[in-house]
Design a protein around this motif. Structure first.
Motif, short mmCIF file in Angstrom:
data_model
loop_
_atom_site.label_atom_id
_atom_site.label_comp_id
_atom_site.label_asym_id
_atom_site.label_seq_id
_atom_site.Cartn_x
_atom_site.Cartn_y
_atom_site.Cartn_z
N UNK A 1 -5.47 -4.95 18.78
CA UNK A 1 -4.89 -3.63 18.63
C UNK A 1 -4.67 -3.23 17.19
N UNK A 2 -3.57 -2.54 16.94
CA UNK A 2 -3.31 -2.03 15.58
C UNK A 2 -1.81 -1.87 15.39
N UNK A 3 -1.40 -1.87 14.14
CA UNK A 3 0.01 -1.65 13.82
C UNK A 3 0.10 -0.49 12.83
N UNK A 4 1.01 0.46 13.14
CA UNK A 4 1.18 1.64 12.28
C UNK A 4 2.52 1.54 11.54
N UNK A 5 2.48 1.74 10.25
CA UNK A 5 3.69 1.69 9.41
C UNK A 5 3.96 3.10 8.89
N UNK A 6 5.15 3.63 9.23
CA UNK A 6 5.50 4.99 8.85
C UNK A 6 6.97 5.01 8.46
N UNK A 7 7.29 5.24 7.22
CA UNK A 7 8.68 5.15 6.74
C UNK A 7 9.30 3.86 7.30
N UNK A 8 10.43 3.98 8.01
CA UNK A 8 11.04 2.78 8.58
C UNK A 8 10.45 2.41 9.95
N UNK A 9 9.54 3.23 10.44
CA UNK A 9 9.05 3.08 11.81
C UNK A 9 7.80 2.19 11.86
N UNK A 10 7.87 1.14 12.68
CA UNK A 10 6.69 0.30 12.88
C UNK A 10 6.29 0.42 14.34
N UNK A 11 5.04 0.77 14.59
CA UNK A 11 4.58 0.95 15.97
C UNK A 11 3.34 0.09 16.19
N UNK A 12 3.40 -0.70 17.26
CA UNK A 12 2.30 -1.59 17.55
C UNK A 12 1.59 -1.11 18.81
N UNK A 13 0.28 -0.90 18.73
CA UNK A 13 -0.47 -0.44 19.90
C UNK A 13 -1.50 -1.51 20.26
N UNK B 1 0.84 -1.20 0.00
CA UNK B 1 0.00 0.00 0.00
C UNK B 1 0.87 1.25 0.00
N UNK B 2 1.97 1.22 0.77
CA UNK B 2 2.85 2.39 0.81
C UNK B 2 3.46 2.64 -0.57
N UNK B 3 3.70 1.58 -1.32
CA UNK B 3 4.23 1.74 -2.67
C UNK B 3 3.22 2.42 -3.61
N UNK B 4 1.92 2.36 -3.24
CA UNK B 4 0.89 2.99 -4.08
C UNK B 4 0.81 4.50 -3.84
N UNK B 5 1.27 4.99 -2.68
CA UNK B 5 1.18 6.43 -2.39
C UNK B 5 1.12 6.80 -0.92
N UNK B 6 0.21 6.21 -0.13
CA UNK B 6 0.11 6.64 1.27
C UNK B 6 1.42 6.42 2.04
N UNK B 7 1.83 7.44 2.82
CA UNK B 7 3.10 7.24 3.54
C UNK B 7 2.87 6.59 4.90
N UNK B 8 1.64 6.64 5.36
CA UNK B 8 1.31 6.09 6.67
C UNK B 8 0.18 5.07 6.50
N UNK B 9 0.37 3.88 7.07
CA UNK B 9 -0.67 2.86 6.96
C UNK B 9 -0.98 2.33 8.35
N UNK B 10 -2.26 2.32 8.72
CA UNK B 10 -2.65 1.78 10.03
C UNK B 10 -3.50 0.53 9.81
N UNK B 11 -3.00 -0.58 10.30
CA UNK B 11 -3.72 -1.84 10.15
C UNK B 11 -4.42 -2.15 11.47
N UNK B 12 -5.76 -2.22 11.41
CA UNK B 12 -6.55 -2.45 12.63
C UNK B 12 -6.73 -3.95 12.81
N UNK B 13 -6.60 -4.40 14.07
CA UNK B 13 -6.64 -5.84 14.33
C UNK B 13 -7.63 -6.18 15.45
N UNK B 14 -8.70 -5.40 15.56
CA UNK B 14 -9.74 -5.70 16.55
C UNK B 14 -9.18 -5.79 17.95
N UNK B 15 -9.49 -6.87 18.64
CA UNK B 15 -9.07 -7.00 20.04
C UNK B 15 -7.56 -7.12 20.20
#
Ligand code: AMP
Length: 315
Positions: free
Chosen positions: A208-220, A192-206
């Motif tokens: 949590x979620x994972x955020x992809x930003x440049x080289x930064x991966x953050x899991x909440x 998806x980042x290759x298509x254009x968006x620089x930030x991708x948030x993947x929601x995983x219900x119970x």
């Protein structure tokens, strides 16, 4: 910075393990604005039918959400019906989608709505999302988009064209895997980042979620909620917390983005505690702050000190 949302306002019929509700107020724009309005000034663009009640109009405009962009058209309000798997609340089946007034909706932004610096294209027809985006002048500082299986399965080309023009994409785990045909969220987010968006948030219900930003991966994580009443709208409220906080901060540094992801998770956790916006629509600041601290506590661990090693045992 002010925030504009375009999305659905709906009458939802929902069945969960906790019970069912018929024709309760829902829609992506409703949940998003209810959540974002704790943090920033929100304006809403959507269409409803002649059957839309005055009481529901009042609910939509609580906490000063500007609903001057809510059009009333001939016909009935959008309707959606869903049933949740009683053994797995992360899984639901759409029983029926009636586009009704959305079938002929062509959003035309009024002067007061074309120049918001933050834009959220909530889950609706990607063609309408694109129409709104092209009317914005000047181009917003940040544009985010959310969608769902209905549009991914049958309107993929239109959706892809719109996604190419946004900065931030929200999708749940199943959706992003099906959209990209990738087997895991890491390769899917990269596609998806290759298509254009620089930030991708993947929601995983119970989970949590994972955020992809440049080289930064953050899991909440998700804030732990034992009594889930109705997960409908959790994703939209998640996005509302994220975008509401960002638009208030007017800053897109990695630290602010991580905080926004935590706030997103907090707001999603309130939504699942009631049908419609029963819970997320009536929060105190203290309740929001408490859960924010709760997640900070859940995720804290002491990093290694300078010379400290993980393996004290010497070989
Ligand atoms: P979420 O649980 O975050 O995926 O959002 C559910 C909300 O999305 C419900 O309130 C529905 O009214 C709305 N919704 C469901 N299907 C659609 C659709 N095809 N287009 C727009 N909104 C939809």
């Amino acid at each position: 910075m002010s925030l504009l949302v375009v999305g659905s306002v709906a009458y939802d019929s929902v069945t969960t393990a906790a019970g069912s509700r018929t024709d309760s107020l829902g829609g992506s724009a409703l949940y998003f604005s209810a959540s974002a309005s704790y943090f920033t000034n929100v304006s809403l663009v959507a269409v409803v039918g002649e059957d839309f009640s005055e009481a529901d109009r009042k609910t939509l405009s609580t906490r000063e959400v500007d609903i001057s962009g809510l059009e009333t058209a001939k016909g009935e309000t959008f309707r959606w019906e869903g049933i949740y798997n009683t053994k797995n609340l992360n899984s639901r089946e759409t029983i029926e989608t009636q586009l009704n007034v959305f079938a002929n909706f062509s959003p035309s932004l009024a002067k007061n709505n074309i120049s918001h610096p933050c834009l959220f294209l909530a889950n609706i027809d990607p063609v309408l999302q694109h129409e709104v985006l092209t009317q914005m002048n000047p181009k917003p500082r940040i544009v985010a988009l959310d969608t769902m299986d209905y549009w991914i399965n049958d309107h993929k080309d239109n959706l892809s064209k719109t996604i190419e023009n946004v900065d931030v994409l929200f999708m749940d785990e199943t959706e992003i895997k099906s959209f990209t045909s990738k087997p895991n969220i890491f390769s899917a987010a990269q596609a998806v980042r290759d298509m254009g968006p620089r930030l991708v948030l993947v929601k995983r219900g119970e989970y949590g979620a994972v955020m992809f930003n440049e080289g930064d991966v953050f899991s909440v994580p998700a804030f732990p909620v034992e009594d889930v009443i109705d997960p409908t709208g959790a994703g939209d409220s998640f996005a509302g917390g994220f975008m509401g906080y960002l638009s208030n901060m007017n800053d897109f540094s990695p630290e602010t983005l991580r905080r926004a992801a935590v706030i997103a998770s907090v707001m999603g956790s309130f939504t699942v505690e009631g049908f419609s916006t029963d819970r997320v629509g009536k929060l105190t600041r203290l309740e929001i702050e408490d859960r924010f601290r709760g997640i900070a506590g859940m995720t804290y661990f002491k990093p290694l000190e300078n010379q400290e090693e993980l393996f004290s045992k010497t070989n």
